[in-house]
Design a protein around this motif. Structure first.
Motif, PDB file in Angstrom:
ATOM      1  N   SER A  16     -60.122 -66.461 -30.563  1.00  0.00           N
ATOM      2  CA  SER A  16     -60.148 -67.124 -29.223  1.00  0.00           C
ATOM      3  C   SER A  16     -58.832 -68.264 -29.383  1.00  0.00           C
ATOM      4  CB  SER A  16     -61.381 -67.972 -28.870  1.00  0.00           C
ATOM      5  OG  SER A  16     -62.519 -67.113 -28.977  1.00  0.00           O
ATOM      6  N   LYS A  20     -57.640 -65.131 -24.439  1.00  0.00           N
ATOM      7  CA  LYS A  20     -58.808 -65.478 -23.533  1.00  0.00           C
ATOM      8  C   LYS A  20     -59.623 -64.380 -23.473  1.00  0.00           C
ATOM      9  CE  LYS A  20     -60.131 -67.224 -18.786  1.00  0.00           C
ATOM     10  NZ  LYS A  20     -59.430 -67.438 -17.522  1.00  0.00           N
ATOM     11  N   GLU A  22     -63.145 -62.570 -22.297  1.00  0.00           N
ATOM     12  CA  GLU A  22     -63.933 -62.547 -21.174  1.00  0.00           C
ATOM     13  C   GLU A  22     -64.987 -61.310 -21.353  1.00  0.00           C
ATOM     14  OE1 GLU A  22     -64.444 -62.774 -16.321  1.00  0.00           O
ATOM     15  OE2 GLU A  22     -62.737 -61.720 -17.022  1.00  0.00           O
ATOM     16  N   LYS A 153     -55.278 -62.239 -21.811  1.00  0.00           N
ATOM     17  CA  LYS A 153     -56.570 -62.085 -21.661  1.00  0.00           C
ATOM     18  C   LYS A 153     -57.202 -60.780 -22.298  1.00  0.00           C
ATOM     19  CE  LYS A 153     -60.114 -62.299 -17.893  1.00  0.00           C
ATOM     20  NZ  LYS A 153     -60.198 -62.531 -16.537  1.00  0.00           N
TER      21      LYS A 153
END
Length: 197
Positions: A16, A20, A22, A153
């Protein structure tokens, strides 16, 4: 707390820092039944991402050469990794995978069979659907959506589980297994296109 949980607890905060993360669709994961997570595979981080961010413990197979070192082999076994001989059909590996499924465990499988460095997904091999049908397990398509460039991400998209129940008890050939595995991989690809930036 076992070694699996300890490793996940170390990996999550470290990864992390660099990405990022998700995760979408955790609520779709069945918690108490045999299950296969079927994912695309382009980076060595993929199994660690799925193993750490899924709401269930995930068992993976890895090439048998990694188990030649006793210390490494012992570590891998303690984080739910078991050996596979990629040079031939490995009956003992199939038996281990089915044993995990028949005890309501979860397997992580890459339908393409190995890492694909190109952007386009490869063709699915027979193993995913074969294990799902023989182990009476549903298959959760998981899309890992990222370029793996640092500080970008990573989206992990979990789709609805697929059932191959209508094929239980049938004698299928390798082409038919490949076709069913490809169905799961196609869903992975569709979600990469849909949710990728």
């Amino acid at each position: 707390m076992g070694l699996y949980e300890v490793c996940a607890g170390i990996f999550i905060p470290i990864i992390s820092i660099f990405y990022k993360i998700e995760v979408i669709g955790k609520e779709r994961v069945p918690m108490d039944e045999p299950l296969i997570f079927a994912s695309n595979h382009k980076n060595n981080l993929d199994p660690m991402l799925i193993g750490s961010f899924m709401p269930r413990k995930v068992s993976y197979m890895a090439k048998k050469e990694l188990f030649n070192n006793k210390i490494v082999g012992s570590f891998l076994k303690n984080i739910n990794v078991f050996p596979v001989d990629r040079s031939k059909t490995d009956i003992s590996t199939i038996k281990t995978a089915l044993k995990i499924l028949k005890s309501n465990g979860a397997l992580g499988i890459f339908p393409e069979g190995s890492r694909m460095k190109q952007e386009k997904l490869g063709k699915a091999k027979a193993g995913t659907s074969m294990l799902a049908i023989r182990g009476k397990a549903r298959v959760c398509p998981v899309s890992i959506i990222t370029t793996y460039k640092l500080f970008t991400k990573i989206t992990i998209y979990i789709d609805e589980p697929i059932s191959f129940e209508s094929y239980y008890g049938q004698k299928l050939n390798s082409k038919e297994y490949e076709m069913l595995s490809q169905h799961a991989l196609d869903i992975v690809g569709e979600n990469i296109k849909k949710y990728g930036d």
